[in-house]
Design a protein around this motif. Sequence first.
Motif, PDB file in Angstrom:
ATOM      1  N   ILE A 301       8.149   4.146  -2.051  1.00  0.00           N
ATOM      2  CA  ILE A 301       6.920   3.841  -2.774  1.00  0.00           C
ATOM      3  C   ILE A 301       7.194   3.827  -4.270  1.00  0.00           C
ATOM      4  CG2 ILE A 301       4.568   4.601  -3.317  1.00  0.00           C
ATOM      5  CD1 ILE A 301       4.360   5.763  -0.557  1.00  0.00           C
ATOM      6  N   THR A 302       6.821   2.737  -4.920  1.00  0.00           N
ATOM      7  CA  THR A 302       6.886   2.667  -6.371  1.00  0.00           C
ATOM      8  C   THR A 302       5.467   2.640  -6.919  1.00  0.00           C
ATOM      9  OG1 THR A 302       6.984   0.244  -6.330  1.00  0.00           O
ATOM     10  CG2 THR A 302       9.083   1.440  -6.350  1.00  0.00           C
ATOM     11  N   VAL A 303       5.276   3.294  -8.037  1.00  0.00           N
ATOM     12  CA  VAL A 303       3.944   3.397  -8.646  1.00  0.00           C
ATOM     13  C   VAL A 303       4.035   2.933 -10.090  1.00  0.00           C
ATOM     14  CG1 VAL A 303       2.046   4.942  -9.226  1.00  0.00           C
ATOM     15  CG2 VAL A 303       3.356   5.335  -7.135  1.00  0.00           C
ATOM     16  N   THR A 304       3.228   1.944 -10.423  1.00  0.00           N
ATOM     17  CA  THR A 304       3.211   1.421 -11.790  1.00  0.00           C
ATOM     18  C   THR A 304       1.780   1.180 -12.230  1.00  0.00           C
ATOM     19  OG1 THR A 304       3.404  -0.856 -10.964  1.00  0.00           O
ATOM     20  CG2 THR A 304       5.451   0.271 -11.557  1.00  0.00           C
ATOM     21  N   PRO A 305       1.512   1.296 -13.523  1.00  0.00           N
ATOM     22  CA  PRO A 305       0.171   0.944 -14.013  1.00  0.00           C
ATOM     23  C   PRO A 305      -0.006  -0.569 -14.014  1.00  0.00           C
ATOM     24  CG  PRO A 305       1.592   1.549 -15.846  1.00  0.00           C
ATOM     25  CD  PRO A 305       2.382   1.817 -14.589  1.00  0.00           C
ATOM     26  N   VAL A 306      -1.227  -1.034 -13.807  1.00  0.00           N
ATOM     27  CA  VAL A 306      -1.527  -2.464 -13.833  1.00  0.00           C
ATOM     28  C   VAL A 306      -2.668  -2.712 -14.822  1.00  0.00           C
ATOM     29  CG1 VAL A 306      -0.715  -2.983 -11.511  1.00  0.00           C
ATOM     30  CG2 VAL A 306      -3.057  -2.196 -11.833  1.00  0.00           C
ATOM     31  N   PRO A 307      -2.624  -3.864 -15.494  1.00  0.00           N
ATOM     32  CA  PRO A 307      -3.627  -4.160 -16.534  1.00  0.00           C
ATOM     33  C   PRO A 307      -4.916  -4.746 -15.975  1.00  0.00           C
ATOM     34  CG  PRO A 307      -2.004  -5.905 -16.475  1.00  0.00           C
ATOM     35  CD  PRO A 307      -1.550  -4.869 -15.468  1.00  0.00           C
ATOM     36  N   VAL A 308      -5.560  -4.009 -15.081  1.00  0.00           N
ATOM     37  CA  VAL A 308      -6.832  -4.451 -14.512  1.00  0.00           C
ATOM     38  C   VAL A 308      -7.976  -3.869 -15.332  1.00  0.00           C
ATOM     39  CG1 VAL A 308      -8.389  -4.268 -12.542  1.00  0.00           C
ATOM     40  CG2 VAL A 308      -5.971  -4.765 -12.171  1.00  0.00           C
TER      41      VAL A 308
END
Length: 483
Positions: A301-308
Amino acid sequence: MVDDASWERALHGLAGELGMPVDGGVESGALAYARELHAAIDDLPDEAGDAPDPAGARSDDEYNAFLAVYDEPRTTESSGTLDGVSIAIKDNIAVRGLTMTCGSTDLSYVPSFDATVVERLLDEGARVVGKANMDAFAFGPAGEWSEFGRVHNPVAPGRVPGGTSSGSGVAAAAGLVDAALGTDTGGSVRVPAACCGLVGVKPSHHLVSRYGVVGNMPSTDTVGPLAPDVETATRVLDAIAGPDPRDPASVRPDAGPIAHSLGAFDSIRVGVVESTFDLVDDPVADAMAGVADALRGTEGITVTPVPVEIPETVEYAYSLMYGAEYAWLVEQSFATRGDGPRADPEWLRAFASPPFNTHVAERVLPGALVDRLTDGRSYAAARREAADFTDHLTEQFEHVDVLLTSTLRTLPPEYGAIQSAEDGLKYSLCKPFSLTGLPAVSVPAATVEGLPVGAQVIAPMFEDGRALQCARAIERVTEGGDA
């Protein structure tokens, strides 16, 4: 018998509303064919079944979770994927022989048929216990507006159980049933799941048939399960999903049972919608940060912030569309015109004059009024806003598999804290994602001060299995522990 003058007045009035010319030739031809159509359709047999005698009785459970229940759970098959699983059905879903009230003390309708979702549960061996309490006509979102009395949260006494599928959530959380069905238009499955420490699934729009379900907002209405764990919720979803000729809009991609995919992922790319941290109370934000950290430490599992970003106009769009579409349903005796579930004559008679209360009026009239005064232009603008937001999310799915937010903006509120539509918008993070039609799952993520916090997982259209995979991963890494 309608006289000639009434036909003529009606034709000219309709033509004026539609901006269509009516000269002598159009008038005579339209009137003649309209009379022919009316006579032909009026001669069709009335397919409505005879109203059966009500079965079962009013429940007296300590949580006020149930309304009508069978004397013994109803079952038709002795085997299937849900063999022996007991299930509660929200009271805006037709169950043959059990009185339907939609949470209103002035409505008492006994269907002669089962909704498609009920048929499918029974075909898989489920045991239908009865009808679950709900906010009247599915207008919530706290779970305090059933005219049959307050529903009590078994895991957080003094806090709302969430609505509008309040009885469904409480019945499952209290262990009165193994699972329950609710309806989710703007969060009505996910919100009670978050308030009661359950898994709640809003499927992809059109994945599940809505035949036999009282509509609310056809462009977002769904039917989904609530259950104590992801595996049970997924089995119930598998049972009810798929095309139904009585709801021509229902579809299902040929991907096999969703349950088979729960443990089959090699990797999941999780996009954390960090902008929502500014929209929620600190305890919820801290809990969600803990969920993200726990996922980061999980292999695959990779976790990244997204610009939503969630524009405020999206939430206004929801309110306008809600009021407009509900008003259309009322004008049509809850028949969805166009590509939607079939409405039998029995259904149209039952909902010809619904007994609405002031809470329903307060929720519907603003959006319906704006729609009427702008001749539908505001509704079209709201639909464009929803489409733009959907496109915004779709762009993110080029980089991640799922999006992660909290389900609620707050911990489950105390009774009486949610009084208006505006309060409801400030209470959950479900409505914007409902407008997209995308699948979304609320899963228990933490306990803060003894109160449950739900995480919301959103996936691409018809990738319900991927949303449930991520929900299962959250279930494993958090185990609902204290934040």
